[in-house]
Scaffold this active site. Structure first.
Site, short mmCIF file in Angstrom:
data_model
loop_
_atom_site.label_atom_id
_atom_site.label_comp_id
_atom_site.label_asym_id
_atom_site.label_seq_id
_atom_site.Cartn_x
_atom_site.Cartn_y
_atom_site.Cartn_z
CG ASP A 316 39.46 43.04 33.87
OD1 ASP A 316 39.54 43.95 34.70
OD2 ASP A 316 40.42 42.34 33.52
CG ASP A 529 42.31 38.12 33.37
OD1 ASP A 529 41.59 37.67 34.27
OD2 ASP A 529 43.27 38.85 33.58
CG ASP A 533 38.55 39.84 36.62
OD1 ASP A 533 38.64 40.65 37.55
OD2 ASP A 533 39.07 40.04 35.51
#
Length: 637
Positions: A316, A529, A533
């Site tokens: 990410d 994180d 997600d």
């Protein structure tokens, strides 16, 4: 050394003394039999008892059963000395195993020491010591020097240094002061802190970490499951083979009973699967311990094994590769203005805004102009133009000769390119910046641009290089940010592929596509994180959450939690995993190879029970010592 280990050492010393006495007096005298018997009982009186207890519980074919049958069989054919030696050396191997397990658990135990014993809560103006789970959200606790922070919270009063080594693996203390967050499990080093509790104990960082560690051993790697299944099938087979070896030659061929019973007993001794059953789980346990010392928490040895086979790592962007905090990265004034003047105008333009971009502009001004404050009374009016930017009427500064438009009020516009187009202000062509570009004008002419971007984490470039060196083939980034912004960051970092403008569901779809391209036996990790997600963290072969401290979702959704914000820890995790898996493979090949060789030699009468002792105890000790190496990881400089 534990109390149990000390008792075992005393037993083994006594057994060795009796054994030596029996050897000295050996010659058919009853005394040597008594000494051998005393030696046998001192070393292994508990082994037959364990075998009987396990048989009553339906667990017949284990190492206790094999040792009992083998040694009693040896005694039955008159080989008392060798039976005693087998039991003595078997217990020496068990002592080594116990020591190795305790050493492996020590790093986990150190982590478990983060569990707080009490909390000093302030109630009705008085300090009261209670159990951490008795404290409610909103209550104020007192944390004194040397005490563990018992619950997550925010500092109301005081400042101090916190030791977070048990949580993050980092030895440098963290400085905290009023208004900053503290997490349970860290140790207060000096000042007294008054902390307002923000989470119940069951929801706190320390409780979630302890639960994660306690459950880690329940998720076994494929190699561990293989050994468990192997032992269940292997042990009954070797018992049957030993019976055939003891009965068939005497009954069918008329061979001497003593010779073939002795061979069968030796066969049972060497067939004991201790080296595999102990060393393989011990290796994985050591790897988990080594990882925890680096601030990497893995929810099971299956994820440790998967980390060792990584082919693709998907990141990410925001909060993982970047800090998630906007900063001014470029200030480009038009002709006639200085950088400082343009940045000051931008700060006035964003003076009344609390948007993260506005805050970053004001922060940059304060950093560059220490001691100089913006004068709020210079702002005569503010108009927000939705979707475009701000229009600010700014009174001239009499102390400045230029830059703020002389003595007349300035009509300052700050915003995107659409705002400039609406004022018919042409802007110079520029390459796409990896961030948000603010354009400034005075309503008549273009004044310059300020670029605000999410900055890359300090150790990300080195982490990506480390992943390449570790054999990771593909480095991919998925982001909800604009495609152009994502590609600019990806190009800067040298990533292989970048996908932008993705919703959480889109990220899952992309990971599915990447998984479809994976080579057999290789794995994919997603690094995020742990908050937005969760779906994609769960879908990847290994979900890795960054910054586990203070992030409940990170601990819950991920398979591996990096307890600080350093992506380079992923490289450590891969190296630890590969070292551990290599040790496991070495132990499996070594133990099976030696045992098969000695089994054949014993069955053919070409090796004695002493060789069988090496085939069992010697191999176990060597495998255990090799397994301990999994604990010895040192981060490369």
């Amino acid at each position: 050394m534990t109390k149990k280990q000390k008792k075992m050492i005393i037993r083994l010393v006594i057994s060795a003394v009796f054994l030596a006495g029996g050897i000295v007096t050996e010659g058919g005298h009853p005394l040597d039999w008594l000494l051998f018997l005393a030696s046998y009982l001192a070393a292994g009186y508990d082994i037959p008892l364990k075998a009987l207890r396990n048989i009553r519980h339906g667990q017949v074919f284990d190492e206790n059963f094999l040792m009992t049958v083998a040694t009693l069989g040896a005694i039955g054919v008159g080989e008392l000395e060798e039976a005693v030696a087998v039991m003595l050396f078997y217990q020496v191997g068990e002592l080594f195993s116990d020591y190795a397990v305790n050493r492996s658990r020590k790093s986990i135990a150190n982590l478990m020491d983060i569990n707080p014993d009490y909390a000093n809560v302030l109630r009705d103006g008085a300090e009261e010591q209670v159990e951490p789970d008795e404290v409610e959200i909103g209550e104020v606790i007192l944390v004194k020097p040397g005490e563990k922070v018992p619950l997550d919270g925010v500092v109301l009063k005081g400042s101090s240094s916190l030791d977070t080594k048990a949580l993050t693996g980092e030895s440098i203390p963290v400085e905290v002061t009023e208004g900053e967050s503290v997490v349970s499990g860290s140790i207060n080093l000096n000042g007294v802190l008054e902390v307002e509790v923000t989470k119940l104990f069951d929801d706190s960082t320390v409780a979630k970490i302890l639960e994660l560690v306690e459950n880690a051993s329940s998720r076994k790697a494929r190699a561990e499951n293989f050994i468990t299944r192997f032992a269940r099938v292997y042990t009954p087979i070797v018992v049957i083979l030993a019976l055939i070896l003891a009965l068939v030659p005497p009954l069918i061929l008329g061979e001497p009973w003593s010779v073939w019973v002795y061979r069968a007993c030796s066969f049972l001794v060497v067939s004991c699967p201790c080296a595999l059953v102990i060393s393989v789980p011990l290796s994985f346990f050591g790897g988990l311990g080594a990882a925890s010392r680096q601030g990497i928490l893995m929810k099971g040895s299956n994820y440790l094994e998967a980390m060792g086979n990584l082919d693709t790592v998907v990141f990410d962007k925001t909060g993982t590769l970047t800090t998630g905090r906007f900063q001014v990265t470029e200030v480009e004034p038009a002709a006639g203005l200085s950088r400082d003047q343009l940045l000051k105008l931008a700060a006035y333009g964003e003076y009344h805004s609390n948007h993260p971009i506005a805050l970053s502009v004001k922060e940059a001004f304060e950093k560059d102009h220490r001691g100089e404050a913006l004068e709020g009374d210079r702002i005569l009016s503010v108009e927000e133009i939705a979707g475009h930017g701000m229009h600010v009427q700014l009174r001239a500064d009499e102390r400045e000769n230029g830059g703020d438009g002389g003595k007349e009020a300035m009509e300052l516009y700050i915003g995107n390119e659409k705002l400039m187009a609406g004022q018919n202000i042409p802007v110079p062509g520029r390459t796409a910046a990896a961030g948000t570009t603010l354009y400034l004008s005075d309503g008549k002419e273009f004044l310059g641009t300020v670029v605000i971007a999410d900055t890359v984490r300090a150790d990300v470039p080195e982490a990506l290089k480390g992943l390449r060196r570790a054999g990771v083939r593909n480095l991919v980034m998925l982001t909800g940010d604009r495609e152009s912004v994502g590609k600019a960051v990806g190009e800067k970092l040298g990533l292989d592929r970048v996908f932008g403008g993705l919703l959480p569901g889109d990220k899952v779809q992309k990971v599915e596509e990447l998984l479809g391209d994976m080579p057999d036996g290789r794995t994919l990790a997603f690094v995020g994180d742990g908050i937005n997600d969760a779906p994609v963290l769960a879908r990847a072969d290994v979900g890795i959450a960054m910054g586990g401290i203070g992030s409940d979702a990170a601990v819950e959704a991920a398979d591996v939690v990096i307890m600080n914000d350093e992506p380079s820890k992923i490289v450590d995790g891969i190296r630890i995993a590969r070292k551990t898996v290599t040790i496991v493979q070495q132990n499996i090949l070594f133990a099976i190879g030696v045992k098969v060789l000695v089994l054949v030699l014993v069955a053919c009468g070409m090796a004695s029970m002493w060789a069988a002792v090496f085939g069992d105890v010697g191999v176990s000790v060597l495998a255990i010592l090799n397994a301990i190496r999994a604990l010895g990881y040192k981060r490369e400089a």
